[in-house]
Design an enzyme around this catalytic site. Structure first.
Site, PDB file in Angstrom:
ATOM      1  N   LEU A 121      -1.410  11.972   2.636  1.00 28.69           N
ATOM      2  CA  LEU A 121      -2.617  12.179   4.251  1.00 28.69           C
ATOM      3  C   LEU A 121      -1.894  13.731   4.905  1.00 28.69           C
ATOM      4  O   LEU A 121      -0.890  14.052   4.369  1.00 28.69           O
ATOM      5  CB  LEU A 121      -1.976  11.406   5.056  1.00 28.69           C
ATOM      6  CG  LEU A 121      -2.979   9.757   5.530  1.00 28.69           C
ATOM      7  CD1 LEU A 121      -2.537   9.501   6.874  1.00 28.69           C
ATOM      8  CD2 LEU A 121      -4.402  10.414   6.139  1.00 28.69           C
ATOM      9  N   HIS A 180       5.373  -0.281   2.214  1.00 26.76           N
ATOM     10  CA  HIS A 180       5.306  -0.066   1.038  1.00 26.76           C
ATOM     11  C   HIS A 180       6.319  -0.624   0.564  1.00 26.76           C
ATOM     12  O   HIS A 180       7.544  -1.475   0.641  1.00 26.76           O
ATOM     13  CB  HIS A 180       6.359   1.881   1.174  1.00 26.76           C
ATOM     14  CG  HIS A 180       6.692   1.739   0.018  1.00 26.76           C
ATOM     15  ND1 HIS A 180       5.684   2.614  -1.104  1.00 26.76           N
ATOM     16  CD2 HIS A 180       7.511   1.615  -0.896  1.00 26.76           C
ATOM     17  CE1 HIS A 180       5.600   2.932  -2.090  1.00 26.76           C
ATOM     18  NE2 HIS A 180       7.142   2.507  -1.594  1.00 26.76           N
ATOM     19  N   THR A 215       5.175   9.596   8.296  1.00 25.57           N
ATOM     20  CA  THR A 215       5.167  11.769   8.511  1.00 25.57           C
ATOM     21  C   THR A 215       4.991  12.234   7.605  1.00 25.57           C
ATOM     22  O   THR A 215       3.986  10.720   6.395  1.00 25.57           O
ATOM     23  CB  THR A 215       7.051  11.354   8.442  1.00 25.57           C
ATOM     24  OG1 THR A 215       7.787  11.197   7.304  1.00 25.57           O
ATOM     25  CG2 THR A 215       7.589  10.946   9.914  1.00 25.57           C
ATOM     26  N   MET A 237      -4.831   3.680  -0.462  1.00 24.96           N
ATOM     27  CA  MET A 237      -4.338   4.787  -0.857  1.00 24.96           C
ATOM     28  C   MET A 237      -4.659   6.228  -1.029  1.00 24.96           C
ATOM     29  O   MET A 237      -5.151   6.978  -2.411  1.00 24.96           O
ATOM     30  CB  MET A 237      -4.288   5.004  -2.708  1.00 24.96           C
ATOM     31  CG  MET A 237      -4.661   3.553  -3.079  1.00 24.96           C
ATOM     32  SD  MET A 237      -2.629   2.659  -3.148  1.00 24.96           S
ATOM     33  CE  MET A 237      -2.495   3.830  -4.489  1.00 24.96           C
ATOM     34  N   ASN A 261      -2.384  -7.654   2.890  1.00 27.51           N
ATOM     35  CA  ASN A 261      -2.739  -7.450   3.983  1.00 27.51           C
ATOM     36  C   ASN A 261      -2.803  -7.315   4.856  1.00 27.51           C
ATOM     37  O   ASN A 261      -2.540  -7.317   6.357  1.00 27.51           O
ATOM     38  CB  ASN A 261      -1.335  -5.630   4.107  1.00 27.51           C
ATOM     39  CG  ASN A 261       0.039  -5.963   3.067  1.00 27.51           C
ATOM     40  OD1 ASN A 261       1.350  -6.635   3.906  1.00 27.51           O
ATOM     41  ND2 ASN A 261       0.083  -5.122   1.802  1.00 27.51           N
TER      42      ASN A 261
HETATM   43  C1  GRF Z   1       0.845  -3.700  -1.271  1.00 30.58           C
HETATM   44  O1  GRF Z   1       1.639  -4.147  -1.934  1.00 30.58           O
HETATM   45  C2  GRF Z   1       1.273  -2.379  -0.008  1.00 30.58           C
HETATM   46  O2  GRF Z   1       2.818  -2.052  -0.200  1.00 30.58           O
HETATM   47  C3  GRF Z   1       0.974  -1.637  -0.624  1.00 30.58           C
HETATM   48  O3  GRF Z   1      -0.242  -1.901  -1.237  1.00 30.58           O
HETATM   49  C4  GRF Z   1       0.223  -2.876  -1.356  1.00 30.58           C
HETATM   50  C5  GRF Z   1      -1.609  -2.920  -0.553  1.00 30.58           C
HETATM   51  O4  GRF Z   1      -1.754  -4.512  -0.942  1.00 30.58           O
HETATM   52  N1  GRF Z   1       0.960  -0.180  -0.206  1.00 30.58           N
HETATM   53  P1  GRF Z   1      -3.292  -5.573  -0.248  1.00 30.58           P
HETATM   54  O5  GRF Z   1      -4.525  -4.450   0.061  1.00 30.58           O
HETATM   55  O6  GRF Z   1      -2.463  -5.545   1.154  1.00 30.58           O
HETATM   56  O7  GRF Z   1      -2.899  -6.704  -0.754  1.00 30.58           O
END
Ligand code: GRF
Length: 211
Positions: free
Chosen positions: A95, A111, A143, A92, A16
């Site tokens: 917060l 998410h 939030t 991960m 991402n």
């Molecule tokens: C993605 O599936 C995102 O939705 C979730 O964690 C994953 C992260 O994947 N929160 P990447 O590190 O962006 O490949």
């Protein structure tokens, strides 16, 4: 006005993050990815950032005895880098309400489920086990309650008969990479003000309940 400076927070692969980097490389994109922060020194996303010439910083949980201390350090790093917007992208860590209160309306998360269904982990496996015909992903304001903030965008994909969690995850991920840059663009352009206000009100309630 110059483009808002964005920090992307990661813990892993950073696909991402890559989608955000790629989008922001277009001159017309209204935000600048100015910093990538990871809580894991070996996160592959750090390599992606370096390749794109973006400063990186590792803030390891091991260096802090409390969640509060970690989040204070994180906040200071963001301030020092003059960050205005924060994207959580596979970060991960939970917060603290105090940290979230300082960034509410300026911090978004992606998410891998159709929230409010399947907050938390193992979303794809849970969707398959629940017999869902559709899965997807959600971008939302952060939030204090995990994965509960106002929803900004969703994308839907079918769940197919032979899907494993891995196959479904890959199908969903392709859409994550589409919607996350679009939402960040809208945030940077100030188009999400009404939902940011809703996130602030929700944060006040959630933070009070957590005390
Ligand atoms: C993605 O599936 C995102 O939705 C979730 O964690 C994953 C992260 O994947 N929160 P990447 O590190 O962006 O490949």
């Amino acid at each position: 006005m110059s483009d808002p400076r964005v920090a992307v927070l990661i813990s892993g692969s950073g696909s991402n993050l890559q989608a955000l980097i790629d989008a922001a490389e277009f001159p017309s994109y209204p935000a600048k990815i100015a910093l990538v922060i990871s809580n894991k020194a070996d996160a592959f996303g750090l390599e992606r950032a370096k390749k794109a010439g973006i400063p990186t910083q590792v803030i390891s949980g091991k260096d802090f005895t409390t969640r509060e201390a970690y989040d204070e350090a994180l906040h200071q790093v963001l301030l020092d880098a003059k960050i205005e917007l924060v994207c959580l992208a596979g970060f991960m860590r939970i917060l603290t309400p105090a940290f979230v209160s300082q960034w509410v309306g300026r911090m978004i998360n992606i998410h891998p489920s159709l929230l409010p269904e399947f907050a938390g982990l193992h979303t794809h496996q849970r969707a398959i086990e629940a017999g869902k015909k559709e899965a997807g992903c959600t971008v939302h304001f952060v939030t204090p309650v995990m994965d509960a903030g106002p929803i900004l965008a969703q994308a839907r994909v079918p769940v197919l008969a032979d899907d494993t969690a891995e196959i479904l995850a890959a199908r969903v991920l392709a859409y994550e990479h589409k919607i996350y840059p679009e939402v960040l663009k809208d945030l940077a352009l100030g188009k999400l003000a009404a939902l940011a206000e809703k996130a602030r009100a929700q944060t006040a309630t959630e933070a009070a309940a957590a005390e």
